[in-house]
Enzyme design. Structure first.
Site, short mmCIF file in Angstrom:
data_model
loop_
_atom_site.label_atom_id
_atom_site.label_comp_id
_atom_site.label_asym_id
_atom_site.label_seq_id
_atom_site.Cartn_x
_atom_site.Cartn_y
_atom_site.Cartn_z
CG ASP A 1 -9.86 1.01 0.10
OD1 ASP A 1 -11.06 1.01 0.39
OD2 ASP A 1 -9.33 1.90 -0.60
CG HIS B 1 -8.30 5.36 -1.40
ND1 HIS B 1 -7.93 4.28 -0.62
CD2 HIS B 1 -7.63 6.42 -0.87
CE1 HIS B 1 -7.08 4.67 0.32
NE2 HIS B 1 -6.90 5.97 0.19
#
Length: 461
Positions: A115, A18
């Site tokens: 996220d 990520h």
């Protein structure tokens, strides 16, 4: 606002998959003169700095990750712990909320990309800042699972296995996505497991979707446009496609010994198999896969982690396998140069687990693509590529438990490697068209410019 430069804060999940994806997007945005404040754990910053292409515009903001009981001292990212402790890293990230709130209050960015921190939209709303949930998974996964999960959650219910096997009633009619029983069971377990303190993974993502001001995906309309529209129509918030992440040509050449070994085979004849850096297979599935590749009679290079219950690749090999394939097959268990191997002229087929990055790498190379999904969004991506796009084939699996035979592996690989096979011809033709589209030199810049314009016109108007 249309002509002004933006100040964007990035707050990705503390996992390098990520962190790297957010930094890649940051580099693209900063290349257009926009300013980025990148929130990251202190130790992770050192590993990211070399990949910051615009240090004058991308500033790392180090976060102090609180210690959580059960974690090793100093653990900050999922890279520091085994898989089963990922939930504790998530708990630690949630505990950075007061620090993140103070940082954002001081920075006053226009928008925050995030996220997994489902609480972030509540923080940004109080500060008069917009939030965008940037999903590094596919838009089709969000559309298939999480849109209706949000409705069920509002009703105090969970999606059942039977519901997960079928698409929603209002799903795009062009979609071919459905799930097998074992896949629905695995996804149900994954989404409903605890992830952080007192919250499930399913709740975490759905709350983020529900409360964010908009959504971003690393995809394009030509592949996932209908799913992006479906998400936008359901949540009534802008759903923005930033374009697919096209892998850059590696600057490091392929290891000389491997290049020499691959070079002894004719172009397009070698089968390459790799399931990423995290996938650990069950031993029986691992062995059946190897036996299936052996059965093709083709040369092969396999890069897989040792299966569960074993320490090394050698101890996991089927009996007599090493002796039978000597000279035409290699099996390795460590890190491999996946992109360099895939780009070698001798490699004609790539067997993948269906991870988004691996699939994208295959799409921009000349290899045929065979998918054996292992978990999570890989099931959806496999259907997207084999069904909607028809640029890949899947190995047939048993409905109830996902078992595949060596004969199924062999038949599937040979179907795409045989130039006279009609399935192989169709896959090759479709994949060539998509490759040409993805490698268009203007694709990335066109999508990014369009995404930033839409961000300004919708969220920041």
């Amino acid at each position: 606002m249309a002509q002004s430069k933006l100040h964007i804060a990035m707050n990705p999940w503390f996992a390098f998959g990520h962190l790297n994806a957010f930094l890649h997007l940051s580099n693209l945005i900063a290349a257009r003169g926009h300013r980025i404040s990148f929130l990251t754990p202190k130790k992770a910053q050192a590993k990211l700095e070399d990949f910051n292409n615009h240090p004058d515009l991308i500033k790392f903001i180090p976060l102090t990750v609180p210690h959580v009981e059960g974690l090793p001292v100093g653990a900050e990212t999922t890279n520091d712990v085994p898989d089963h402790q990922g939930s504790l890293i998530m708990t630690a990230m949630d505990k950075t909320r007061p620090e993140v709130e103070a940082i954002l209050k001081d920075l006053k960015p226009d928008v925050v990309f995030f996220d997994f921190t489902y609480w972030l939209p509540e923080v940004t709303k109080q500060l008069g800042i917009k939030s965008l949930q940037y999903c590094i998974t596919s838009a089709s996964t969000v559309a298939y699972i999480l849109v209706r999960s949000s409705t069920k959650l509002d009703e105090g219910q969970q999606l059942t296995e039977d519901e997960l096997m079928k698409p929603p009633a209002d799903f795009p009619p062009s979609s071919t996505i459905t799930l097998h029983r074992h896949e629905a069971r695995a996804l149900s377990f994954t989404t409903h497991r605890t992830y952080g303190e007192g919250i499930s993974f399913h709740e975490r993502i759905v709350y983020a979707l529900r409360d964010a001001d908009g959504y971003g995906f690393r995809s394009c309309r030509e592949i996932e446009g209908t799913y992006c529209d479906y998400i936008e129509n359901h949540f009534k918030k802008p759903s923005i496609l930033f374009g697919p992440t096209i892998p850059q040509l590696p600057t490091t050449p392929l290891d000389e010994n491997k290049a020499k070994w691959l070079g002894q085979f004719k172009p397009g004849s070698v089968v390459f198999c790799a399931f990423g850096s995290e996938c650990v297979m069950e031993k029986n599935n691992f062995q059946e896969l190897l036996l299936g590749i052996e059965l093709t009679g083709l040369p092969f290079f396999i890069g897989l982690k040792p299966p569960s219950g074993t320490e090394t690749i050698d101890e996991a090999l089927p009996e007599g396998f090493k002796e039978r394939v000597q000279g035409r097959g290699i099996v390795e268990g460590g890190w491999i140069q996946q992109l360099q191997i895939m780009a070698h002229p001798s490699v004609g087929c790539f067997i993948s687990h269906g991870g988004l990055s691996s699939v994208t790498e295959a799409l921009v190379n000349n290899t045929q693509l065979v998918i054996i999904p292992q978990r999570g969004d890989q099931y959806i991506i496999a259907r997207l590529m084999s069904g909607d796009m028809k640029v890949a084939v899947e190995v047939e699996m048993r409905e109830e438990d996902g078992w595949y035979s060596k004969e199924n592996v062999c038949t599937t690989v040979k179907s795409v490697m045989d130039e006279g096979n009609e399935t192989g011809k169709q896959i090759r033709a479709n994949k060539l068209k998509l490759k040409e589209f993805l490698l268009d030199e203007n694709l990335e810049s066109t999508y990014l410019d369009s995404a930033l314009d839409r961000l300004k016109e919708t969220l920041l108007k």
